[in-house]
Design an enzyme around this catalytic site. Sequence first.
Site, PDB file in Angstrom:
ATOM      1  N   TYR A 141       1.690 -71.808-110.747  1.00 33.25           N
ATOM      2  CA  TYR A 141       2.835 -70.937-110.968  1.00 33.25           C
ATOM      3  C   TYR A 141       3.167 -70.769-112.451  1.00 33.25           C
ATOM      4  O   TYR A 141       3.801 -69.796-112.852  1.00 33.25           O
ATOM      5  CB  TYR A 141       4.067 -71.467-110.235  1.00 33.25           C
ATOM      6  CG  TYR A 141       3.995 -71.350-108.728  1.00 33.25           C
ATOM      7  CD1 TYR A 141       3.004 -70.617-108.100  1.00 33.25           C
ATOM      8  CD2 TYR A 141       4.926 -71.996-107.924  1.00 33.25           C
ATOM      9  CE1 TYR A 141       2.935 -70.513-106.723  1.00 33.25           C
ATOM     10  CE2 TYR A 141       4.876 -71.900-106.543  1.00 33.25           C
ATOM     11  CZ  TYR A 141       3.874 -71.163-105.951  1.00 33.25           C
ATOM     12  OH  TYR A 141       3.814 -71.057-104.575  1.00 33.25           O
ATOM     13  N   LYS A 191      -6.993 -80.674-103.005  1.00 28.35           N
ATOM     14  CA  LYS A 191      -8.224 -80.042-102.544  1.00 28.35           C
ATOM     15  C   LYS A 191      -9.358 -80.478-103.468  1.00 28.35           C
ATOM     16  O   LYS A 191     -10.054 -79.671-104.101  1.00 28.35           O
ATOM     17  CB  LYS A 191      -8.060 -78.515-102.538  1.00 28.35           C
ATOM     18  CG  LYS A 191      -9.154 -77.754-101.793  1.00 28.35           C
ATOM     19  CD  LYS A 191      -9.184 -78.028-100.309  1.00 28.35           C
ATOM     20  CE  LYS A 191     -10.228 -77.148 -99.625  1.00 28.35           C
ATOM     21  NZ  LYS A 191     -10.449 -77.519 -98.204  1.00 28.35           N
ATOM     22  N   ASP A 223      -5.781 -78.291 -96.394  1.00 31.31           N
ATOM     23  CA  ASP A 223      -5.972 -77.602 -95.119  1.00 31.31           C
ATOM     24  C   ASP A 223      -5.820 -78.560 -93.945  1.00 31.31           C
ATOM     25  O   ASP A 223      -5.191 -78.242 -92.934  1.00 31.31           O
ATOM     26  CB  ASP A 223      -7.321 -76.882 -95.076  1.00 31.31           C
ATOM     27  CG  ASP A 223      -8.470 -77.736 -95.573  1.00 31.31           C
ATOM     28  OD1 ASP A 223      -8.243 -78.832 -96.129  1.00 31.31           O
ATOM     29  OD2 ASP A 223      -9.632 -77.293 -95.422  1.00 31.31           O
ATOM     30  N   ASP A 247       4.916 -75.845-102.078  1.00 31.35           N
ATOM     31  CA  ASP A 247       5.705 -74.685-101.676  1.00 31.35           C
ATOM     32  C   ASP A 247       5.398 -74.321-100.225  1.00 31.35           C
ATOM     33  O   ASP A 247       6.301 -74.070 -99.419  1.00 31.35           O
ATOM     34  CB  ASP A 247       5.358 -73.520-102.610  1.00 31.35           C
ATOM     35  CG  ASP A 247       6.339 -72.365-102.497  1.00 31.35           C
ATOM     36  OD1 ASP A 247       7.275 -72.442-101.687  1.00 31.35           O
ATOM     37  OD2 ASP A 247       6.161 -71.380-103.227  1.00 31.35           O
ATOM     38  N   ASP A 251       7.869 -75.600 -96.592  1.00 32.83           N
ATOM     39  CA  ASP A 251       8.430 -74.593 -95.688  1.00 32.83           C
ATOM     40  C   ASP A 251       7.905 -74.783 -94.265  1.00 32.83           C
ATOM     41  O   ASP A 251       8.642 -74.608 -93.290  1.00 32.83           O
ATOM     42  CB  ASP A 251       8.097 -73.189 -96.185  1.00 32.83           C
ATOM     43  CG  ASP A 251       9.040 -72.721 -97.280  1.00 32.83           C
ATOM     44  OD1 ASP A 251       9.893 -73.519 -97.700  1.00 32.83           O
ATOM     45  OD2 ASP A 251       8.922 -71.571 -97.721  1.00 32.83           O
TER      46      ASP A 251
END
Length: 357
Positions: A141, A191, A223, A247, A251
């Site tokens: 980001y 990852k 994943d 993020d 959620d």
Amino acid sequence: MTKKILLLPGDGIGPEIVKQADKILRHFIDTGKLDAELDSALLGGCAYDETGNPMPEETIAKAKASDAVLMGAIGGWQYDTLPRELRPERGLLGIREALGLFANLRPAILFPQLASASSLKPELVAGLDLMIVRELTGGIYFGQPRGIEERNGERVGFNTMHYSEREIARIMKVAFDIAQKRDGRLCSVEKANVLEVSELWREGAITASKNYPDVELEHLYVDNAAMQLVRAPKQFDVMVTGNLFGDILSDCAAMLTGSIGMLPSASFDENGKGLYEPVHGSAPDIAGQDIANPLATILSLEMLLRYSLDEQALADAIKTAVNNVLDKGFRTGDIMSEGMTQLGCEAMGDAVLAELH
């Protein structure tokens, strides 16, 4: 040593829900259980209305002088036409930057009494108590270079994910410290089979773990972590991950609980000072109607006491009180179900306070 707590009620339902947490704090102070001073300040739309600035310098000064900050909510439709730099959200982003809040804590808590509200089977989620620790100021980001440019006759968008050893070390310290105060299990999510930045992240987690022999560390690819969250979420105690993955996963975990009105959050600086707030927004459509759910704010106060002030007994007392209130069948409208007793915002705050008495 007397602690300083700053209250930022904000906009919409913010003043109503912060009032309920304020009552609990004053109860602890008046009964000698907590040595603290309370102050309040303006942030967001109310600050713009009063001063023409959504983030007044006085508010920043008070926040920096405090040991912890509890915020209600900010924003409202009436501010949507303002220039971007004057909108309430700039106040929130500004105070995060001013306080150096790099670590975001998003718990996913599902009290057993509300298990039927989740989209998963009750037996999978009843009693869920998961903490996701998200790095908040780094990663893709904020990475440079970034942009959109033309290459070989077509437009190409690009972003850069990077983390330094220092950034990884400081978020790991937050995560391990929290795991020590909970069940002693930490899952680091990355990852590393694809991304070099994740290789460094994993190395940083392993290095940090040497200072925490009492915390069990495991690693999951993002994943697989997402799959496990919806397969068997109660296997996790604390998760730590970068900005992008955090993020998404926070959620996802939030929706396991079925009601955003029950979820607190916190953001920390490097010295443990935190800004605590409910996950939900300012809900201007119901402001002033005494129907908002104050439990996310009360649980944000529970986090404030636990993580910034190290008042474990008081934090436990709040959590028990909320559980007892739900056991008695008290509900606000957003979590109401057949056979329960519906309460307004003020009455729900009073019910929690009564349990603490």
